[in-house]
Scaffold this active site. Structure first.
Site, PDB file in Angstrom:
ATOM      1  CB  CYS A  31      45.026  48.977  80.400  1.00 39.42           C
ATOM      2  SG  CYS A  31      43.453  48.146  80.155  1.00 39.42           S
ATOM      3  CB  CYS A  89      43.562  46.222  77.311  1.00 35.72           C
ATOM      4  SG  CYS A  89      44.973  46.060  78.389  1.00 35.72           S
ATOM      5  CG  HIS A 116      23.721  20.623  72.533  1.00 36.98           C
ATOM      6  ND1 HIS A 116      24.949  20.316  71.992  1.00 36.98           N
ATOM      7  CD2 HIS A 116      22.794  20.332  71.586  1.00 36.98           C
ATOM      8  CE1 HIS A 116      24.775  19.850  70.765  1.00 36.98           C
ATOM      9  NE2 HIS A 116      23.487  19.856  70.496  1.00 36.98           N
ATOM     10  CD  GLU A 156      46.300  41.298  71.494  1.00 32.09           C
ATOM     11  OE1 GLU A 156      45.807  40.575  72.354  1.00 32.09           O
ATOM     12  OE2 GLU A 156      46.708  42.454  71.741  1.00 32.09           O
ATOM     13  CE  LYS A 164      43.617  43.899  72.782  1.00 30.73           C
ATOM     14  NZ  LYS A 164      44.805  43.482  73.509  1.00 30.73           N
ATOM     15  CD  GLU A 194      27.742  20.994  73.615  1.00 32.22           C
ATOM     16  OE1 GLU A 194      27.106  20.140  74.237  1.00 32.22           O
ATOM     17  OE2 GLU A 194      27.315  21.542  72.573  1.00 32.22           O
ATOM     18  CE1 TYR A 203      48.873  37.819  76.086  1.00 31.86           C
ATOM     19  CE2 TYR A 203      51.233  37.428  76.139  1.00 31.86           C
ATOM     20  CZ  TYR A 203      49.972  37.221  76.664  1.00 31.86           C
ATOM     21  OH  TYR A 203      49.807  36.416  77.759  1.00 31.86           O
TER      22      TYR A 203
HETATM   23  P1  NDP Z   1      55.969  39.726  73.753  1.00 32.59           P
HETATM   24  O1  NDP Z   1      57.036  39.514  74.749  1.00 32.59           O
HETATM   25  O2  NDP Z   1      54.684  38.999  73.888  1.00 32.59           O
HETATM   26  O3  NDP Z   1      56.542  39.406  72.302  1.00 32.59           O
HETATM   27  C1  NDP Z   1      57.700  40.013  71.818  1.00 32.59           C
HETATM   28  C2  NDP Z   1      57.992  39.439  70.448  1.00 32.59           C
HETATM   29  O4  NDP Z   1      59.064  40.153  69.859  1.00 32.59           O
HETATM   30  C3  NDP Z   1      58.398  37.975  70.517  1.00 32.59           C
HETATM   31  O5  NDP Z   1      57.826  37.319  69.429  1.00 32.59           O
HETATM   32  C4  NDP Z   1      59.921  38.055  70.403  1.00 32.59           C
HETATM   33  O6  NDP Z   1      60.497  36.934  69.811  1.00 32.59           O
HETATM   34  C5  NDP Z   1      60.079  39.238  69.470  1.00 32.59           C
HETATM   35  N1  NDP Z   1      61.374  39.882  69.607  1.00 32.59           N
HETATM   36  C6  NDP Z   1      62.009  40.243  70.744  1.00 32.59           C
HETATM   37  N2  NDP Z   1      63.190  40.835  70.459  1.00 32.59           N
HETATM   38  C7  NDP Z   1      63.295  40.853  69.122  1.00 32.59           C
HETATM   39  C8  NDP Z   1      64.272  41.336  68.220  1.00 32.59           C
HETATM   40  N3  NDP Z   1      65.397  41.907  68.664  1.00 32.59           N
HETATM   41  N4  NDP Z   1      64.062  41.184  66.902  1.00 32.59           N
HETATM   42  C9  NDP Z   1      62.933  40.593  66.456  1.00 32.59           C
HETATM   43  N5  NDP Z   1      61.965  40.137  67.248  1.00 32.59           N
HETATM   44  C10 NDP Z   1      62.145  40.247  68.570  1.00 32.59           C
HETATM   45  O7  NDP Z   1      55.769  41.297  73.703  1.00 32.59           O
HETATM   46  P2  NDP Z   1      54.614  42.226  73.140  1.00 32.59           P
HETATM   47  O8  NDP Z   1      55.317  43.465  72.751  1.00 32.59           O
HETATM   48  O9  NDP Z   1      53.776  41.518  72.128  1.00 32.59           O
HETATM   49  O10 NDP Z   1      53.716  42.472  74.424  1.00 32.59           O
HETATM   50  C11 NDP Z   1      54.324  42.867  75.649  1.00 32.59           C
HETATM   51  C12 NDP Z   1      53.550  42.326  76.812  1.00 32.59           C
HETATM   52  O11 NDP Z   1      52.363  43.053  76.960  1.00 32.59           O
HETATM   53  C13 NDP Z   1      53.102  40.873  76.694  1.00 32.59           C
HETATM   54  O12 NDP Z   1      54.078  39.958  77.061  1.00 32.59           O
HETATM   55  C14 NDP Z   1      51.921  40.844  77.599  1.00 32.59           C
HETATM   56  O13 NDP Z   1      52.362  40.626  78.918  1.00 32.59           O
HETATM   57  C15 NDP Z   1      51.342  42.234  77.460  1.00 32.59           C
HETATM   58  N6  NDP Z   1      50.197  42.252  76.536  1.00 32.59           N
HETATM   59  C16 NDP Z   1      49.083  41.516  76.831  1.00 32.59           C
HETATM   60  C17 NDP Z   1      48.011  41.522  75.974  1.00 32.59           C
HETATM   61  C18 NDP Z   1      46.806  40.704  76.298  1.00 32.59           C
HETATM   62  O14 NDP Z   1      46.650  40.308  77.441  1.00 32.59           O
HETATM   63  N7  NDP Z   1      45.932  40.411  75.330  1.00 32.59           N
HETATM   64  C19 NDP Z   1      47.999  42.292  74.750  1.00 32.59           C
HETATM   65  C20 NDP Z   1      49.208  43.015  74.533  1.00 32.59           C
HETATM   66  C21 NDP Z   1      50.259  42.974  75.399  1.00 32.59           C
HETATM   67  P3  NDP Z   1      60.867  35.610  70.657  1.00 32.59           P
HETATM   68  O15 NDP Z   1      59.580  34.936  70.932  1.00 32.59           O
HETATM   69  O16 NDP Z   1      61.740  34.853  69.732  1.00 32.59           O
HETATM   70  O17 NDP Z   1      61.574  36.091  71.880  1.00 32.59           O
END
Ligand code: NDP
Length: 451
Positions: free
Chosen positions: A43, A48, A435, A181, A51, A440, A177
């Site tokens: 983080c 976080c 407002h 982002e 980012k 709201e 996510y």
């Molecule tokens: P996510 O699990 O959110 O997303 C992973 C993405 O990668 C999905 O779109 C998934 O597709 C895709 N994917 C997975 N495998 C493959 C593959 N083999 N080929 C192509 N695409 C693939 O993971 P992130 O890495 O974005 O983030 C990890 C975690 O970190 C989050 O789940 C969250 O818990 C945390 N996080 C939180 C944040 C916040 O609170 N603002 C910010 C950043 C991270 P599909 O949907 O089809 O499975």
């Protein structure tokens, strides 16, 4: 005198580990902690916090444009990526120091090593071995990338924070996510951005309206969102990196960032050797008290793959320390955890999506509103805000709030208390709005769109 060097030894000084260590020490425990990277964890160091700083930086591009509608004559502007990264690094250094001080002030002994279990009470740290009555695994996670030809030419978010220059053309792979982002960050700062996602709408698992609106708004801002797109291989060329896509086409960019999920950091910890139960995905199996299959070994945060969010890890770490060392039994409740995606515009959400609510509750009322925020009446920007309330028909409790639009995370944080506390639509209705605000709208929605 205890037979152990420490009452508690913590593996990993990220959000969850540091909180647990400090609280346990405050309750009087003798605590040690080890960390082979910088104290602060994902983080603070490469997640976080940096980012969000980059998101702020990216948003200025729109702010300069929007200012014109309010009478400002904004002259030529110039952006320097190295200046931004330098400023960000300074802030991360400061936070790292804060974390170090917090540990020192609470009397926690820090070992700059990666720990490895020798047996259920002993941990190897470099050349040294320590023993502890209880051990907490808080080692977090790391980015996972698929094993395709040329993947070695790509980066993940870990490296994106430290690039020496802003790529002119960047492909972001993924629809979660981190992908959404970073697509927004690169786009705002001036890169040409292609976001490649294998599914039909980004942010799988979120409410379908949120997914649709985020996709539309990202494209309006110039992100080239390529849905149902699969990368088969990546090749280095004279001009940059060439992605070969499953439909036979190619795409050339200067940088490729994979954001395809994260996996728990369990490798090399020796968990299997001492018999700790680990899921096939790598997450340490724990009960509601964060206790692993070995009674005196606990785990919190991303290494357990419950809900991978910093505040959740902090709660889990704090609850563990209060329970074990403070005499206050505190199981962590993982229901109605709010979260945000800091894409642009951002998403704030708490509770059930419309789809999941129908499965869990059956009959629901859905209230939805999409409108042009006041600011954009003068800025002229074509950006809509979406707000959605999901209500359980039987109890009238609010079971989901979903917002896409400026300040959505700030708004949802407040409203999450209402949802967590089980307040009803009638409580919302009798609350007077402020407002003019966007928020709201949440207390003035009168007619459900479907029952
Ligand atoms: P996510 O699990 O959110 O997303 C992973 C993405 O990668 C999905 O779109 C998934 O597709 C895709 N994917 C997975 N495998 C493959 C593959 N083999 N080929 C192509 N695409 C693939 O993971 P992130 O890495 O974005 O983030 C990890 C975690 O970190 C989050 O789940 C969250 O818990 C945390 N996080 C939180 C944040 C916040 O609170 N603002 C910010 C950043 C991270 P599909 O949907 O089809 O499975």
């Amino acid at each position: 005198m205890s037979q152990f060097d420490f009452d508690l030894f913590v593996l990993g000084a990220g959000s969850g580990g540091v909180r647990a260590a400090r609280i346990a020490a405050t309750h009087g425990a003798r605590v040690g902690i080890c960390e082979n990277s910088r104290v602060g964890g994902t983080c603070v160091i490469r997640g976080c916090i940096p980012k969000k700083l980059l998101v702020y930086a990216a948003h200025f591009a729109e702010d300069f444009e929007d200012a014109r509608g309010f009478g400002w004559d904004v002259g030529p502007v110039r952006f320097s990526w190295p200046d931004l990264i330098r400023a960000k690094d300074l802030e991360i250094d400061r936070l790292n120091q804060v974390y170090l001080s917090l540990l020192a002030e609470s009397g926690v002994e820090l070992y700059p090593h990666r720990g490895r279990f020798l047996d259920p009470h002993q941990v190897q740290l470099g050349d040294e071995t320590i023993s502890a009555e209880r051990i907490l695994i808080a080692t977090g996670g790391h980015p996972w990338v698929p094993d395709i030809p040329g993947i070695e030419h790509t980066i993940t978010s870990d490296e994106a924070f430290f690039l020496s220059e802003l790529p002119q053309r960047v492909a972001v792979v993924g629809g979660g996510y981190i992908a959404c982002e970073f697509a927004g960050i690169f786009n705002g700062l001036g890169s040409e951005v292609f976001q490649l996602y294998r599914g039909e709408a980004v942010l799988r698992g979120f409410d379908h309206d949120v997914r649709g609106v985020v996709g539309v708004e990202m494209q309006k801002k110039g992100i080239q969102l390529m849905l149902e797109t699969v990368v088969e291989r990546i090749r280095k060329t004279e001009q940059g990196l060439e992605l070969s896509l499953r439909d036979g086409s190619t795409l050339e960019v200067d940088q490729v960032m994979y954001a395809t999920g994260r996996v728990p950091n369990v490798k090399g910890l020796g968990l299997q050797d001492i018999g700790i139960e680990v899921r096939p995905s790598g997450g340490v199996v724990v009960n509601e008290m964060s206790q692993s299959s070995i009674e005196h070994i606990y785990a919190v945060g991303d290494v357990t793959s419950r809900i991978n969010l910093t505040p959740v890890a902090i709660q889990e770490g704090h609850a563990f320390a209060d329970t074990v060392y403070g005499g206050i039994r505190r199981p962590v409740n993982h229901e109605f955890v709010p979260s945000a995606v800091f894409c642009q515009p951002p998403v704030g959400t708490v509770g059930f999506s419309e789809e999941d609510a129908r499965i869990h509750y059956g009959a629901i009322d859905v209230y939805r509103s999409q409108f042009k925020p006041l600011k954009h009446t003068l800025s002229g920007r074509d950006e809509k805000t979406l707000m959605k309330l999901i209500v359980d028909q039987a109890s009238q409790k609010i079971i989901g709030i979903h917002i896409v639009g400026g300040d959505a995370p700030e708004i949802v944080q407040g409203f999450a208390i209402a949802v967590r506390s089980g307040l009803t639509k009638q409580h919302f209705d009798c609350t007077i709005g402020i407002h003019p605000t966007a928020a709201e709208e949440l207390v003035t929605m009168r007619s459900p769109i479907q029952g």
